[in-house]
Design a protein around this motif. Structure first.
Motif, PDB file in Angstrom:
ATOM      1  N   ALA A   1      -4.693   5.570  -2.109  1.00  0.00           N
ATOM      2  CA  ALA A   1      -3.479   4.888  -1.665  1.00  0.00           C
ATOM      3  C   ALA A   1      -3.220   5.129  -0.182  1.00  0.00           C
ATOM      4  O   ALA A   1      -2.804   4.224   0.553  1.00  0.00           O
ATOM      5  CB  ALA A   1      -2.291   5.363  -2.505  1.00  0.00           C
ATOM      6  N   ARG A   2      -3.482   6.349   0.261  1.00  0.00           N
ATOM      7  CA  ARG A   2      -3.302   6.624   1.686  1.00  0.00           C
ATOM      8  C   ARG A   2      -4.300   5.830   2.545  1.00  0.00           C
ATOM      9  O   ARG A   2      -3.952   5.321   3.618  1.00  0.00           O
ATOM     10  CB  ARG A   2      -3.447   8.120   1.943  1.00  0.00           C
ATOM     11  CG  ARG A   2      -2.246   8.930   1.436  1.00  0.00           C
ATOM     12  CD  ARG A   2      -2.471  10.407   1.588  1.00  0.00           C
ATOM     13  NE  ARG A   2      -1.289  11.171   1.176  1.00  0.00           N
ATOM     14  CZ  ARG A   2      -1.276  12.486   0.979  1.00  0.00           C
ATOM     15  NH1 ARG A   2      -2.396  13.193   1.163  1.00  0.00           N
ATOM     16  NH2 ARG A   2      -0.164  13.091   0.620  1.00  0.00           N
ATOM     17  N   ALA A   3      -5.541   5.751   2.093  1.00  0.00           N
ATOM     18  CA  ALA A   3      -6.535   4.960   2.824  1.00  0.00           C
ATOM     19  C   ALA A   3      -6.152   3.488   2.852  1.00  0.00           C
ATOM     20  O   ALA A   3      -6.350   2.793   3.866  1.00  0.00           O
ATOM     21  CB  ALA A   3      -7.908   5.140   2.187  1.00  0.00           C
ATOM     22  N   ALA A   4      -5.601   3.009   1.743  1.00  0.00           N
ATOM     23  CA  ALA A   4      -5.168   1.607   1.704  1.00  0.00           C
ATOM     24  C   ALA A   4      -4.047   1.361   2.705  1.00  0.00           C
ATOM     25  O   ALA A   4      -3.963   0.281   3.316  1.00  0.00           O
ATOM     26  CB  ALA A   4      -4.724   1.241   0.286  1.00  0.00           C
ATOM     27  N   ILE A   5      -3.198   2.345   2.882  1.00  0.00           N
ATOM     28  CA  ILE A   5      -2.132   2.200   3.875  1.00  0.00           C
ATOM     29  C   ILE A   5      -2.728   2.078   5.281  1.00  0.00           C
ATOM     30  O   ILE A   5      -2.318   1.230   6.084  1.00  0.00           O
ATOM     31  CB  ILE A   5      -1.167   3.399   3.782  1.00  0.00           C
ATOM     32  CG1 ILE A   5      -0.358   3.335   2.485  1.00  0.00           C
ATOM     33  CG2 ILE A   5      -0.236   3.436   4.990  1.00  0.00           C
ATOM     34  CD1 ILE A   5       0.545   4.532   2.277  1.00  0.00           C
TER      35      ILE A   5
ATOM     36  N   ALA B   1      -5.552  11.636 -10.589  1.00  0.00           N
ATOM     37  CA  ALA B   1      -4.273  11.385  -9.916  1.00  0.00           C
ATOM     38  C   ALA B   1      -4.346  11.794  -8.450  1.00  0.00           C
ATOM     39  O   ALA B   1      -3.831  11.104  -7.563  1.00  0.00           O
ATOM     40  CB  ALA B   1      -3.161  12.121 -10.637  1.00  0.00           C
ATOM     41  N   VAL B   2      -4.991  12.950  -8.209  1.00  0.00           N
ATOM     42  CA  VAL B   2      -5.146  13.381  -6.806  1.00  0.00           C
ATOM     43  C   VAL B   2      -5.997  12.384  -6.031  1.00  0.00           C
ATOM     44  O   VAL B   2      -5.701  12.034  -4.868  1.00  0.00           O
ATOM     45  CB  VAL B   2      -5.760  14.789  -6.761  1.00  0.00           C
ATOM     46  CG1 VAL B   2      -6.108  15.169  -5.332  1.00  0.00           C
ATOM     47  CG2 VAL B   2      -4.795  15.815  -7.379  1.00  0.00           C
TER      48      VAL B   2
ATOM     49  N   ALA C   1       0.834  -1.208   0.000  1.00  0.00           N
ATOM     50  CA  ALA C   1       0.000   0.000   0.000  1.00  0.00           C
ATOM     51  C   ALA C   1       0.864   1.252   0.000  1.00  0.00           C
ATOM     52  O   ALA C   1       0.529   2.256  -0.655  1.00  0.00           O
ATOM     53  CB  ALA C   1      -0.910  -0.023   1.220  1.00  0.00           C
ATOM     54  N   ARG C   2       1.950   1.223   0.704  1.00  0.00           N
ATOM     55  CA  ARG C   2       2.843   2.381   0.712  1.00  0.00           C
ATOM     56  C   ARG C   2       3.484   2.589  -0.669  1.00  0.00           C
ATOM     57  O   ARG C   2       3.668   3.735  -1.123  1.00  0.00           O
ATOM     58  CB  ARG C   2       3.911   2.190   1.772  1.00  0.00           C
ATOM     59  CG  ARG C   2       3.376   2.355   3.197  1.00  0.00           C
ATOM     60  CD  ARG C   2       4.400   1.970   4.232  1.00  0.00           C
ATOM     61  NE  ARG C   2       3.910   2.232   5.598  1.00  0.00           N
ATOM     62  CZ  ARG C   2       4.501   1.785   6.696  1.00  0.00           C
ATOM     63  NH1 ARG C   2       5.630   1.039   6.580  1.00  0.00           N
ATOM     64  NH2 ARG C   2       3.990   2.063   7.881  1.00  0.00           N
TER      65      ARG C   2
ATOM     66  N   ALA D   1       1.074   6.588  -6.919  1.00  0.00           N
ATOM     67  CA  ALA D   1       0.004   7.557  -7.145  1.00  0.00           C
ATOM     68  C   ALA D   1       0.538   8.978  -7.029  1.00  0.00           C
ATOM     69  O   ALA D   1       0.114   9.893  -7.772  1.00  0.00           O
ATOM     70  CB  ALA D   1      -1.127   7.320  -6.133  1.00  0.00           C
ATOM     71  N   GLY D   2       1.480   9.173  -6.130  1.00  0.00           N
ATOM     72  CA  GLY D   2       2.061  10.508  -6.001  1.00  0.00           C
ATOM     73  C   GLY D   2       2.835  10.908  -7.249  1.00  0.00           C
ATOM     74  O   GLY D   2       2.764  12.067  -7.705  1.00  0.00           O
ATOM     75  N   ALA D   3       3.602   9.966  -7.791  1.00  0.00           N
ATOM     76  CA  ALA D   3       4.352  10.272  -9.021  1.00  0.00           C
ATOM     77  C   ALA D   3       3.406  10.567 -10.170  1.00  0.00           C
ATOM     78  O   ALA D   3       3.649  11.480 -10.983  1.00  0.00           O
ATOM     79  CB  ALA D   3       5.252   9.083  -9.351  1.00  0.00           C
ATOM     80  N   THR D   4       2.322   9.833 -10.274  1.00  0.00           N
ATOM     81  CA  THR D   4       1.347  10.070 -11.341  1.00  0.00           C
ATOM     82  C   THR D   4       0.722  11.446 -11.187  1.00  0.00           C
ATOM     83  O   THR D   4       0.493  12.168 -12.177  1.00  0.00           O
ATOM     84  CB  THR D   4       0.265   8.983 -11.316  1.00  0.00           C
ATOM     85  OG1 THR D   4       0.878   7.698 -11.453  1.00  0.00           O
ATOM     86  CG2 THR D   4      -0.750   9.209 -12.419  1.00  0.00           C
ATOM     87  N   ARG D   5       0.441  11.840  -9.989  1.00  0.00           N
ATOM     88  CA  ARG D   5      -0.163  13.159  -9.775  1.00  0.00           C
ATOM     89  C   ARG D   5       0.814  14.262 -10.190  1.00  0.00           C
ATOM     90  O   ARG D   5       0.435  15.251 -10.834  1.00  0.00           O
ATOM     91  CB  ARG D   5      -0.542  13.329  -8.304  1.00  0.00           C
ATOM     92  CG  ARG D   5      -1.274  14.638  -8.039  1.00  0.00           C
ATOM     93  CD  ARG D   5      -1.476  14.862  -6.551  1.00  0.00           C
ATOM     94  NE  ARG D   5      -0.172  15.040  -5.871  1.00  0.00           N
ATOM     95  CZ  ARG D   5      -0.067  15.243  -4.565  1.00  0.00           C
ATOM     96  NH1 ARG D   5      -1.158  15.276  -3.801  1.00  0.00           N
ATOM     97  NH2 ARG D   5       1.122  15.403  -4.009  1.00  0.00           N
ATOM     98  N   VAL D   6       2.108  14.109  -9.858  1.00  0.00           N
ATOM     99  CA  VAL D   6       3.104  15.118 -10.244  1.00  0.00           C
ATOM    100  C   VAL D   6       3.184  15.205 -11.766  1.00  0.00           C
ATOM    101  O   VAL D   6       3.262  16.303 -12.354  1.00  0.00           O
ATOM    102  CB  VAL D   6       4.473  14.767  -9.638  1.00  0.00           C
ATOM    103  CG1 VAL D   6       5.568  15.662 -10.230  1.00  0.00           C
ATOM    104  CG2 VAL D   6       4.418  14.891  -8.121  1.00  0.00           C
TER     105      VAL D   6
END
Length: 425
Positions: free
Chosen positions: A186-190, A179-180, A131-132, A138-143
Motif C-alpha cells: 500500500a505504501r508503494a502504491a502511494i 498483513a505486514v 492508495a492512501r 492494510a494497517g488496520a488488517t495488520r493490527v
C-alpha cells in the motif's frame, strides 16, 4: 672636195655641249637625291634614338602608419539564440506574443488546450487518495492479525500448549506476515500514485509555454488552433534572441590568411544595409575545425559586436577587415619599387647611322661573374645623375600596396623608380 673634221661638225651642231649639260644635270639630280636620303636617314635615326631613350617613372618614399588587414565575410547572429518548443502534443489555444515583441523570463508565450491534462491530474490525484485509503486498510488488517496472534499465544501458554492447536497458531502467524506485506504494498502504491500525480501536474503546467530568457521574439512558427505533434522531438514554436545589444559576427577566414589571425585582434566591418557606416568588433574565438566548401577551406572566427542602437540584425551579411599588423611612423615604399628591375642594356648592337637603318641582332644579357645579384635581393632604385642606383633595404609588413622597410640609406621623400618607359641602349 675636202670633208670638214667631225669635231668641227659636232661643235657646229652643238652636240658635245648638249651631252655635257645632260651629264651635269644627272649628277646634280643624283646628288640631290642622295642628300635627301641622307637627311631622311638621319631624321629617322634621331627619331628612333629619341624614342628608345628611357624615361623613368618614380614615386616617393613616405613615412606614416601601415595597417595590414585580412578580409573575411560572414553573418551576424544573436549571442544567445534560444529555440522554444513544446514537449506536449495538442492544440494551440492562444498565442501571447508576436514578432519583435520584448519578453521577460517566465512570461507566457502560448497556451495549449489543457482539458485532457486537467483530467489526467484529477485522475492521478484520485488514484493517490485511493492508495492512501488502501494503506489505512492494510494497517488496520495488520493490527487485527497482530492482536489475534497475541491472544493465541496467551491462550496456549495458559493451557500448557493444548489450545489453540499448532496449525491455528501457524495460520495466525502467516496472516500477520501477509498483513505486514500488504502495508508495504500500500505504501508503494502511494508512491506510485504520487509520482503519476506529479507527472500529470507537470504536463498541465507545460501546457503554458514560458519564455526561458529575457529577450526579443525573432520568429513565431505557431498560430491559434494549430495542432502540435511532439512525438519524436519538440517542435520549435518560437525563436528568441536573449539580447540584441550584444551580438556576434561569424566570419570565414581563408586558409591562406588564418596564420595571421589571432584571438584578441580588432576588426572593422560593413553591412549592405548601412554602406556608409563602419562597425567595430573583436575576435574572441578562432575555431580549429575546418569547413570545406567546393574545395575552398576556411576557418570560422567569432567576433563580439556591440549593437546599442539595434541597427544590426541577425542574419545580415558582413564584410570584415581584421587588423593583423600595425606599424606606426614607418618608412613606406611602394611595392612596385621593390619589384622594379632596370632594363638590361643592349651592348652588342651596331652603332651609328647604319645601325639605325639596319636591323639589330638579338642580344641577351648574362650576369657578370662574381656579381652579388640574386633573384631574392630586396632593394629599391633611386636616380643619380639620371641613372638608377640600387639601395638595399629590409622589408617588413605590407598591405599589398605599400611595404614598411628598414635599413639602407633611404629617406622619406626620396624618389623611387617604379617603372621605365622606352628601351635601354
Amino acid at each position: 672636195m675636202k670633208q670638214p673634221p667631225e669635231t668641227d661638225i659636232r661643235k657646229t651642231l652643238g652636240i658635245g655641249a648638249t651631252r655635257s649639260r645632260a651629264r651635269r644635270r644627272r649628277w646634280i639630280i643624283g646628288a640631290g637625291v642622295a642628300l635627301l636620303l641622307l637627311i631622311a636617314a638621319v631624321t629617322i635615326w634621331r627619331m628612333k634614338a629619341d624614342r628608345n631613350a628611357l624615361t623613368y617613372i618614380t614615386r616617393p618614399a613616405t613615412r606614416g602608419d601601415l595597417v595590414v588587414t585580412v578580409t573575411a565575410t560572414g553573418n551576424l547572429a544573436a549571442t544567445n539564440e534560444v529555440m522554444v518548443g513544446s514537449e506536449l502534443s495538442g492544440i494551440i489555444k492562444t498565442v501571447e506574443v508576436d514578432y519583435n515583441d520584448p519578453v521577460e523570463k517566465g512570461q507566457p508565450l502560448a497556451r495549449l488546450d489543457d482539458i485532457k491534462f486537467r483530467a489526467a491530474v484529477m485522475k492521478s490525484r484520485a488514484a493517490l487518495a485511493s492508495a492512501r485509503a488502501r494503506l489505512e486498510e492494510a494497517g488496520a488488517t495488520r493490527v487485527e492479525t497482530e492482536k489475534r496472534l497475541a491472544r493465541y499465544r496467551k491462550t496456549r501458554a495458559m493451557t500448557g500448549g493444548k489450545l489453540p492447536s499448532v496449525e491455528e497458531l501457524e495460520t495466525a502467524e502467516a496472516a500477520l506476515a501477509r498483513a505486514v506485506a500488504a502495508v508495504g504494498v500500500a505504501r508503494a502504491a502511494i508512491d506510485e500514485a504520487d509520482a503519476q500525480r506529479v507527472e500529470d501536474e507537470a504536463n498541465l503546467a507545460r501546457t503554458i509555454i514560458y519564455s526561458p530568457v529575457n529577450g526579443i521574439v525573432l520568429n513565431r512558427d505557431v498560430d491559434p488552433g494549430q495542432t502540435v505533434a511532439a512525438s519524436l522531438q519538440a517542435p520549435v514554436l518560437f525563436t528568441l534572441a536573449e539580447d540584441l545589444r550584444r551580438m556576434e559576427l561569424q566570419v570565414d577566414v581563408d586558409e591562406a590568411d588564418v596564420g595571421q589571425v589571432k584571438e584578441g585582434q580588432s576588426a572593422e566591418f560593413t553591412v549592405d544595409a548601412y554602406p556608409d557606416l563602419t562597425f567595430r568588433a573583436g575576435i574572441t574565438q578562432l575555431r580549429f575545425g575546418a569547413q570545406d566548401t567546393d574545395g575552398v577551406v576556411t576557418y570560422t572566427a567569432i567576433m563580439n559586436v556591440d549593437n546599442p542602437d539595434l541597427l544590426l540584425r541577425p542574419g545580415m551579411t558582413a564584410t570584415a577587415d581584421i587588423t593583423v599588423e600595425r606599424r606606426t611612423d614607418a618608412l613606406l615604399v611602394p611595392n612596385a619599387a621593390l619589384h622594379f628591375t632596370p632594363p638590361q642594356p643592349k651592348t652588342s648592337q651596331r652603332r651609328g647611322l647604319m645601325g639605325a637603318i639596319l636591323p639589330r641582332p638579338p642580344h641577351s644579357r648574362k650576369p657578370r661573374a662574381g656579381s652579388d645579384e640574386t633573384p631574392d635581393a630586396r632593394q629599391v632604385w633611386v636616380l643619380k645623375d639620371g641613372r638608377p642606383v640600387p639601395v638595399p633595404v629590409t622589408v617588413d609588413a605590407t598591405d599589398g600596396s605599400l611595404t614598411a622597410v628598414t635599413g639602407g640609406a633611404l629617406n622619406a621623400g626620396q624618389a623611387l623608380v617604379v617603372d621605365a618607359v622606352g628601351e635601354a641602349s
